[in-house]
Design a protein around this motif. Sequence first.
Motif, PDB file in Angstrom:
ATOM      1  N   SER A   1      -0.739   3.089   8.702  1.00  0.00           N
ATOM      2  CA  SER A   1       0.445   4.327   8.765  1.00  0.00           C
ATOM      3  C   SER A   1       1.155   4.107  10.154  1.00  0.00           C
ATOM      4  O   SER A   1       2.039   4.752  10.242  1.00  0.00           O
ATOM      5  CB  SER A   1      -0.022   5.560   7.752  1.00  0.00           C
TER       6      SER A   1
ATOM      7  N   SER B   1       3.848   3.122   3.696  1.00  0.00           N
ATOM      8  CA  SER B   1       2.886   2.562   2.538  1.00  0.00           C
ATOM      9  C   SER B   1       3.373   2.721   1.761  1.00  0.00           C
ATOM     10  O   SER B   1       4.492   3.298   1.623  1.00  0.00           O
ATOM     11  CB  SER B   1       1.682   3.649   2.411  1.00  0.00           C
ATOM     12  N   SER B   2       3.019   2.046   0.545  1.00  0.00           N
ATOM     13  CA  SER B   2       3.697   2.510  -0.944  1.00  0.00           C
ATOM     14  C   SER B   2       2.836   1.485  -1.971  1.00  0.00           C
ATOM     15  O   SER B   2       1.601   0.690  -1.814  1.00  0.00           O
ATOM     16  CB  SER B   2       4.815   0.728  -0.558  1.00  0.00           C
ATOM     17  N   SER B   3       3.200   2.098  -2.629  1.00  0.00           N
ATOM     18  CA  SER B   3       2.642   2.085  -3.931  1.00  0.00           C
ATOM     19  C   SER B   3       2.253   0.843  -4.814  1.00  0.00           C
ATOM     20  O   SER B   3       1.892   0.413  -5.690  1.00  0.00           O
ATOM     21  CB  SER B   3       3.115   3.126  -5.431  1.00  0.00           C
ATOM     22  N   ASN B   4       3.016  -0.220  -4.520  1.00  0.00           N
ATOM     23  CA  ASN B   4       3.581  -1.969  -4.958  1.00  0.00           C
ATOM     24  C   ASN B   4       3.165  -1.928  -3.936  1.00  0.00           C
ATOM     25  O   ASN B   4       2.878  -3.155  -4.225  1.00  0.00           O
ATOM     26  CB  ASN B   4       4.627  -1.803  -5.363  1.00  0.00           C
ATOM     27  N   GLU B   5       1.432  -1.410  -2.621  1.00  0.00           N
ATOM     28  CA  GLU B   5       1.096  -2.754  -1.689  1.00  0.00           C
ATOM     29  C   GLU B   5      -0.291  -2.423  -2.295  1.00  0.00           C
ATOM     30  O   GLU B   5      -0.332  -1.831  -2.408  1.00  0.00           O
ATOM     31  CB  GLU B   5       1.920  -2.492  -0.829  1.00  0.00           C
ATOM     32  N   THR B   6      -0.653  -3.839  -1.526  1.00  0.00           N
ATOM     33  CA  THR B   6      -2.682  -3.608  -1.590  1.00  0.00           C
ATOM     34  C   THR B   6      -2.636  -3.720  -0.318  1.00  0.00           C
ATOM     35  O   THR B   6      -2.142  -4.732   0.613  1.00  0.00           O
ATOM     36  CB  THR B   6      -3.111  -4.678  -2.587  1.00  0.00           C
TER      37      THR B   6
ATOM     38  N   SER C   1      -0.892  -4.728   4.728  1.00  0.00           N
ATOM     39  CA  SER C   1      -0.712  -4.481   3.196  1.00  0.00           C
ATOM     40  C   SER C   1       0.024  -5.886   2.928  1.00  0.00           C
ATOM     41  O   SER C   1       1.220  -5.875   3.250  1.00  0.00           O
ATOM     42  CB  SER C   1      -0.223  -3.182   2.791  1.00  0.00           C
TER      43      SER C   1
ATOM     44  N   THR D   1       1.247  -6.012  -4.246  1.00  0.00           N
ATOM     45  CA  THR D   1       0.161  -5.839  -5.065  1.00  0.00           C
ATOM     46  C   THR D   1       0.933  -7.085  -5.973  1.00  0.00           C
ATOM     47  O   THR D   1      -0.159  -8.115  -6.737  1.00  0.00           O
ATOM     48  CB  THR D   1      -0.815  -5.150  -6.287  1.00  0.00           C
TER      49      THR D   1
END
Length: 287
Positions: free
Chosen positions: A111, A116-121, A137, A140
């Motif tokens: 970070s 960050s993004s909720s769609n990434e791993t 990251s 996903t």
Amino acid sequence: MTTLYQAMKRLSIIDESLITTSPENCCLYVQAALPFVSFCLFDRIHNKYISLCEYRIPDGDPYDELIIVLQQDEILSAKPYYKVVVSLAGYKSVLIPSSIYQEADAARFLSITTPSSSNETLCTDHLKYTDAVHIYSVPTAIASLFSGFFQGTSIVHAATVLMESELLRNKNNTDPCVAVNVRQGSFEIVVTKGNQLTYYNTFSFQSSEDFIYYLLYVLEQLRLNPEKTQVRFTGEIEKQSASWIITAKYIRNISFGNHPEAFEYSYGFKQVSQHAHNTLLNQYLCG
């Protein structure tokens, strides 16, 4: 009838031995540097690269187009392989010393450089040839697509491959060595001295003037003399490229990379520049 994946293919080198070679005796190396996807096939029994292919993904949803390529290409769909390594390029990352790395803090470290993004791993690569961890990251959907299609696949950041290959190549060189890997609209710089990784970063550029500005800036910050320092190029760059021409005006000791020397290559590999797919062919170091 021409299928979509055939229309997208930019390069296809296939050795005649592929017909009689079992997938279980081969390692498949894939590199997704969207909009390009390239892959090569390594015959581990004969220590030989027997295929090299590349596609350009059309504008639109890369996920849907990747599915078509994976399902319709005769090499990618021929499973199971002995080993599959997929490298993903172009995603932001952070490199930290192993001594301060804690798995629970990986997201916090990343970070610092990118939101960050909720769609990434979140992913991590532990470098084998230096004391560092590469945190990054990736979408996903893309990571899940490759992991689901190839059972037991290893996913790495393409820059991890670049750093590992340069550290191995220059481990006995006491002078600083600069590697520049060029992609469409961006390039990576790795600086090593012996078995030490002294610098890594990636830059976006739109013109040759941008390109040489960032490259000279890095050399200046590291106090490396453009008259003496070795600068080695791989990726999407040729002698007629504007970036190469302007670099030659300011840096004396420049050269192109070569195929990894420990292996044999199908005669078809003579069709392409040895430096063009350097990171892909070095993925044997990972996974």
